[in-house]
Scaffold this active site. Structure first.
Site, PDB file in Angstrom:
ATOM      1  N   ASP A  25       2.340  14.647   2.049  1.00 46.61           N
ATOM      2  CA  ASP A  25       1.318  15.606   2.488  1.00 46.61           C
ATOM      3  C   ASP A  25       0.636  15.172   3.784  1.00 46.61           C
ATOM      4  OD1 ASP A  25       0.429  13.577   0.490  1.00 46.61           O
ATOM      5  OD2 ASP A  25      -1.572  14.255   1.085  1.00 46.61           O
ATOM      6  N   GLN A  32       1.931  -6.023  -3.229  1.00 40.80           N
ATOM      7  CA  GLN A  32       2.357  -6.144  -1.827  1.00 40.80           C
ATOM      8  C   GLN A  32       3.641  -5.306  -1.610  1.00 40.80           C
ATOM      9  OE1 GLN A  32       1.433  -9.551  -3.408  1.00 40.80           O
ATOM     10  NE2 GLN A  32      -0.477  -8.548  -2.938  1.00 40.80           N
ATOM     11  N   GLY A  54      -4.538  -4.231  -3.882  1.00 44.28           N
ATOM     12  CA  GLY A  54      -5.541  -3.204  -4.183  1.00 44.28           C
ATOM     13  C   GLY A  54      -4.767  -1.950  -4.526  1.00 44.28           C
ATOM     14  N   HIS A  55      -4.709  -1.613  -5.812  1.00 43.89           N
ATOM     15  CA  HIS A  55      -3.919  -0.473  -6.267  1.00 43.89           C
ATOM     16  C   HIS A  55      -4.857   0.659  -6.686  1.00 43.89           C
ATOM     17  CE1 HIS A  55      -0.255  -3.275  -7.208  1.00 43.89           C
ATOM     18  NE2 HIS A  55      -0.669  -3.350  -5.962  1.00 43.89           N
ATOM     19  N   ARG A  77       2.530 -28.707  -7.379  1.00 46.69           N
ATOM     20  CA  ARG A  77       2.326 -29.255  -8.728  1.00 46.69           C
ATOM     21  C   ARG A  77       0.942 -29.849  -8.950  1.00 46.69           C
ATOM     22  NH1 ARG A  77       7.816 -32.271  -7.965  1.00 46.69           N
ATOM     23  NH2 ARG A  77       6.850 -32.306  -5.923  1.00 46.69           N
ATOM     24  N   LYS A  81       1.760   2.224  -5.071  1.00 43.59           N
ATOM     25  CA  LYS A  81       2.321   1.687  -6.323  1.00 43.59           C
ATOM     26  C   LYS A  81       1.410   2.021  -7.515  1.00 43.59           C
ATOM     27  CE  LYS A  81       2.286  -2.355  -4.315  1.00 43.59           C
ATOM     28  NZ  LYS A  81       2.030  -1.982  -2.913  1.00 43.59           N
ATOM     29  N   ASP A  97       0.806  -1.226   0.000  1.00 39.39           N
ATOM     30  CA  ASP A  97       0.000   0.000   0.000  1.00 39.39           C
ATOM     31  C   ASP A  97       0.836   1.272   0.000  1.00 39.39           C
ATOM     32  OD1 ASP A  97      -2.204  -1.692   0.126  1.00 39.39           O
ATOM     33  OD2 ASP A  97      -2.214  -1.677   2.316  1.00 39.39           O
ATOM     34  N   GLU A  98       2.002   1.220  -0.605  1.00 38.77           N
ATOM     35  CA  GLU A  98       2.902   2.379  -0.623  1.00 38.77           C
ATOM     36  C   GLU A  98       2.445   3.428  -1.639  1.00 38.77           C
ATOM     37  OE1 GLU A  98       3.846  -0.758  -1.060  1.00 38.77           O
ATOM     38  OE2 GLU A  98       5.349  -1.304   0.439  1.00 38.77           O
ATOM     39  N   THR A 132       3.034 -12.734   2.597  1.00 42.57           N
ATOM     40  CA  THR A 132       2.191 -13.316   1.561  1.00 42.57           C
ATOM     41  C   THR A 132       2.925 -14.530   0.980  1.00 42.57           C
ATOM     42  OG1 THR A 132       0.785 -12.837  -0.347  1.00 42.57           O
ATOM     43  CG2 THR A 132       2.988 -11.795  -0.350  1.00 42.57           C
TER      44      THR A 132
HETATM   45  P1  GDP Z   1      -0.837   0.409  -3.522  1.00 42.78           P
HETATM   46  O1  GDP Z   1      -1.424  -0.899  -3.088  1.00 42.78           O
HETATM   47  O2  GDP Z   1       0.630   0.477  -3.259  1.00 42.78           O
HETATM   48  O3  GDP Z   1      -1.164   0.777  -4.937  1.00 42.78           O
HETATM   49  O4  GDP Z   1      -1.490   1.519  -2.588  1.00 42.78           O
HETATM   50  P2  GDP Z   1      -3.049   1.630  -2.167  1.00 42.78           P
HETATM   51  O5  GDP Z   1      -3.823   2.105  -3.317  1.00 42.78           O
HETATM   52  O6  GDP Z   1      -3.494   0.385  -1.484  1.00 42.78           O
HETATM   53  O7  GDP Z   1      -2.950   2.705  -1.012  1.00 42.78           O
HETATM   54  C1  GDP Z   1      -2.410   3.970  -1.223  1.00 42.78           C
HETATM   55  C2  GDP Z   1      -3.475   5.005  -0.860  1.00 42.78           C
HETATM   56  O8  GDP Z   1      -2.869   6.277  -0.752  1.00 42.78           O
HETATM   57  C3  GDP Z   1      -4.552   5.153  -1.914  1.00 42.78           C
HETATM   58  O9  GDP Z   1      -5.741   5.542  -1.283  1.00 42.78           O
HETATM   59  C4  GDP Z   1      -4.024   6.298  -2.779  1.00 42.78           C
HETATM   60  O10 GDP Z   1      -5.070   7.006  -3.456  1.00 42.78           O
HETATM   61  C5  GDP Z   1      -3.386   7.171  -1.743  1.00 42.78           C
HETATM   62  N1  GDP Z   1      -2.230   7.958  -2.168  1.00 42.78           N
HETATM   63  C6  GDP Z   1      -1.245   7.634  -3.054  1.00 42.78           C
HETATM   64  N2  GDP Z   1      -0.301   8.598  -3.074  1.00 42.78           N
HETATM   65  C7  GDP Z   1      -0.707   9.546  -2.199  1.00 42.78           C
HETATM   66  C8  GDP Z   1      -0.134  10.786  -1.754  1.00 42.78           C
HETATM   67  O11 GDP Z   1       0.950  11.199  -2.164  1.00 42.78           O
HETATM   68  N3  GDP Z   1      -0.844  11.475  -0.813  1.00 42.78           N
HETATM   69  C9  GDP Z   1      -2.032  11.039  -0.309  1.00 42.78           C
HETATM   70  N4  GDP Z   1      -2.634  11.790   0.614  1.00 42.78           N
HETATM   71  N5  GDP Z   1      -2.598   9.893  -0.712  1.00 42.78           N
HETATM   72  C10 GDP Z   1      -1.931   9.160  -1.631  1.00 42.78           C
HETATM   73  P1  IMO Z   2      -0.931  -4.166  -2.268  1.00 43.85           P
HETATM   74  O1  IMO Z   2      -0.468  -4.709  -3.601  1.00 43.85           O
HETATM   75  C1  IMO Z   2      -1.004  -4.638   2.061  1.00 43.85           C
HETATM   76  C2  IMO Z   2      -1.086  -8.718   3.627  1.00 43.85           C
HETATM   77  C3  IMO Z   2      -2.351  -9.171   4.319  1.00 43.85           C
HETATM   78  C4  IMO Z   2      -1.776 -10.167   5.299  1.00 43.85           C
HETATM   79  C5  IMO Z   2      -0.655 -10.820   4.500  1.00 43.85           C
HETATM   80  C6  IMO Z   2      -1.042 -12.121   3.829  1.00 43.85           C
HETATM   81  O2  IMO Z   2      -2.232  -3.463  -2.324  1.00 43.85           O
HETATM   82  O3  IMO Z   2       0.158  -3.396  -1.615  1.00 43.85           O
HETATM   83  P2  IMO Z   2      -2.578 -12.830   1.786  1.00 43.85           P
HETATM   84  O4  IMO Z   2      -3.939 -12.384   1.379  1.00 43.85           O
HETATM   85  O5  IMO Z   2      -1.518 -12.541   0.775  1.00 43.85           O
HETATM   86  O6  IMO Z   2      -2.547 -14.240   2.254  1.00 43.85           O
HETATM   87  O7  IMO Z   2      -2.236 -11.949   3.093  1.00 43.85           O
HETATM   88  O8  IMO Z   2      -0.276  -9.877   3.525  1.00 43.85           O
HETATM   89  N1  IMO Z   2      -1.283  -8.194   2.255  1.00 43.85           N
HETATM   90  C7  IMO Z   2      -1.214  -6.899   1.931  1.00 43.85           C
HETATM   91  N2  IMO Z   2      -1.035  -5.809   2.702  1.00 43.85           N
HETATM   92  N3  IMO Z   2      -1.107  -4.503   0.726  1.00 43.85           N
HETATM   93  C8  IMO Z   2      -1.248  -5.582  -0.071  1.00 43.85           C
HETATM   94  O9  IMO Z   2      -1.222  -5.508  -1.414  1.00 43.85           O
HETATM   95  C9  IMO Z   2      -1.362  -6.864   0.545  1.00 43.85           C
HETATM   96  N4  IMO Z   2      -1.535  -8.114   0.066  1.00 43.85           N
HETATM   97  C10 IMO Z   2      -1.479  -8.917   1.123  1.00 43.85           C
HETATM   98  O10 IMO Z   2      -2.989  -8.089   4.954  1.00 43.85           O
HETATM   99  O11 IMO Z   2      -1.202  -9.498   6.391  1.00 43.85           O
HETATM  100 MG    MG Z   3      -2.929  -1.616  -1.819  1.00 49.30          MG
END
Ligand code: GDP
Ligand code: IMO
Ligand code: MG
Length: 429
Positions: free
Chosen positions: A332, A223, A40-41, A143, A16, A13-14, A238
């Site tokens: 921010d 992830q 979830g991107h 397998r 990406k 959730d960085e 994961t």
């Molecule tokens: P991902 O899984 O790495 O693609 O990240 P997620 O979508 O799960 O979570 C990132 C969250 O931060 C989402 O709600 C984005 O819309 C939001 N986001 C991304 N970049 C920024 C930023 O620079 N500032 C803020 N406030 N939100 C951001």
């Molecule tokens: P994105 O791509 C954050 C975490 C789950 C759990 C562990 C194992 O959006 O960054 P799994 O369903 O793979 O068996 O879960 O990994 N996890 C994530 N946490 N962002 C994700 O994906 C994740 N995908 C899995 O919360 O702790």
């Molecule tokens: Mg995510």
């Protein structure tokens, strides 16, 4: 041409999706190499918001190819729901969304097993997204798995029933768990029809041919490195290799084809699910970070655990990935803090170290923090790195110094346009 890589350096959730979507316009293809609908991107542009789980984050860029690589596990139900969203948004995807024939399929019984296994773990549960990820990768390495290419085989139904039977006997070792298998199976079979209509390719030939033809390719991680099956906070991880090495396995490209590796980190840190998180702020600071950052899972809606940035942890994942440049997101979110802390070392059993211990899950780790003054102002409207308040620049500079990798991008908001590109190195040729 080389293939550039974007991946998360923390626990996922960085941001990406946002960065891939931004950069995609400089590429010909975006390829996912691991993970599945546990991802979830989030993408935001033109007042719209999309959350992608399986579809690569380049899909909204006209003309760009999007490959779901062999290392990804695909749930036909989630993928067809994503496709419905693309159709509603008028996105032309038919010739641009490609599935590798060797990608494994998530069956309804994989999700059933995931739920039953987590349920049985009680207090020591992983906090899985329950998308069937672990059981599907287990069948892959065991397998027994079924792959995209199997959909068109005459033996498909027979193999499906055999695997389902095997899962049913495995389920009998777990306490009963609620799961409407009949309904899920019906949806799965219907969704297979959607998969059948997509373009299937021999991903490894396809991508190597594209590289030979001079196409620019961006590999999109899911992830984060701390969730890597080998190097993450095992067993709270994961089931795939989320690091750069996973690109080679998950797409079929050789290591010498890897170009730039863009590591993404939030300006602080979050984790969703169970497991160690040394700099977690399980207090008012953590709650403030969660509220300001909207830190709720894009896949499950669960509140994310929040804390300060952890520099030894980032050094570790930069090492594992061969990161050549850093993208910092959500700067921010720190606008409101008087002081911002950064973890710079760990105290473990009275010893100070900058390395993550093997037994990260089994012993207390006390981070050592350095405090940085906050900037206490909005970053709205800033378009140039030099216009950042000094406190922002100093915070980023201290990060760069400690991590030894240049920061090339800083994200100041969720929207596509809110990205400050300091200097972007281009792919090695
Ligand atoms: P991902 O899984 O790495 O693609 O990240 P997620 O979508 O799960 O979570 C990132 C969250 O931060 C989402 O709600 C984005 O819309 C939001 N986001 C991304 N970049 C920024 C930023 O620079 N500032 C803020 N406030 N939100 C951001
Ligand atoms: P994105 O791509 C954050 C975490 C789950 C759990 C562990 C194992 O959006 O960054 P799994 O369903 O793979 O068996 O879960 O990994 N996890 C994530 N946490 N962002 C994700 O994906 C994740 N995908 C899995 O919360 O702790
Ligand atoms: Mg995510």
């Amino acid at each position: 041409m080389a293939i550039d890589v974007i991946l998360g350096l923390q626990w996922g959730d960085e941001g990406k999706g946002k960065i891939v979507d931004y950069l995609a316009s400089s590429y010909d293809m975006v390829a996912r190499f691991q993970g599945g609908p546990n991802a979830g991107h989030t993408l935001k542009f033109d007042g719209k918001k999309f959350v992608l789980h399986t579809v690569p984050s380049g899909i909204f860029r006209p003309g760009l190819l999007n490959l779901v690589g062999n290392g990804v596990v695909i749930d036909p139900i989630t993928l067809s729901a994503e496709i419905r969203e693309l159709e509603k948004a008028g996105v032309d995807y038919q010739d641009r969304l490609l599935l590798a024939r060797k990608a494994h399929l998530i069956l309804p019984t994989h999700r059933y097993l995931d739920a039953a296994s987590e349920n049985a773990k009680g207090k020591s549960k992983i906090g899985s997204t329950l998308k069937g990820i672990g059981p599907t990768y287990m069948d892959k390495t065991g397998r027994n798995g079924m792959r995209v290419g199997d959909i068109s085989r005459s033996s498909f139904k027979e193999r499906y029933l055999a695997l389902k039977e095997k899962h049913m006997s495995l389920l009998s070792i777990y306490p009963a768990t609620a799961f409407d298998l009949e309904e899920e199976e019906e949806k799965w079979m219907e969704s297979l029809e959607v998969l059948r209509k997509l373009k299937h390719v021999d991903g490894e030939y396809f991508i190597n041919q594209a590289l030979n033809d001079g196409k620019r390719i961006l590999a999109e991680g899911a992830q984060g490195s701390m969730l890597d099956i080998d190097f993450g906070t095992y067993p709270f991880v994961t089931s795939s290799n989320t690091i750069t090495a996973g690109v080679c396995i998950g797409l079929g490209v050789s290591p010498d084809k890897i170009g730039e590796v863009i590591g993404i980190t939030k300006a602080y840190c979050t984790r969703v699910g169970s497991g160690p998180f040394p700099t977690e702020q399980d207090n008012a600071t953590g709650e403030r970070l969660r509220a300001e950052g909207g830190e709720f899972g894009a896949t499950t809606g669960r509140p994310r655990r929040c804390g300060w940035i952890d520099l030894p942890q980032l050094k570790y994942t930069i090492m594992l990935n061969g990161v050549t440049q850093l993208a910092i997101t959500k700067i921010d979110v720190l606008n409101v803090f008087d002081e911002i802390e950064a973890g710079t070392a760990y105290q473990i059993n009275g010893q100070t170290t900058k390395e993550l211990p093997y037994d990260i899950c089994g012993q207390p780790i006390q981070p050592v923090y350095t405090a940085h003054p906050g900037w206490k102002q909005s970053l709205e409207g800033i378009l140039d790195y030099e216009d950042f308040p000094d406190a922002v620049k100093n915070y980023l500079l201290s990060m760069e110094r400690e991590l030894g990798v240049p920061i090339t991008m800083v994200s100041t908001g969720p929207e596509r346009s809110k990205l400050i590109v300091k200097s972007r190195r281009t792919a090695k040729v």
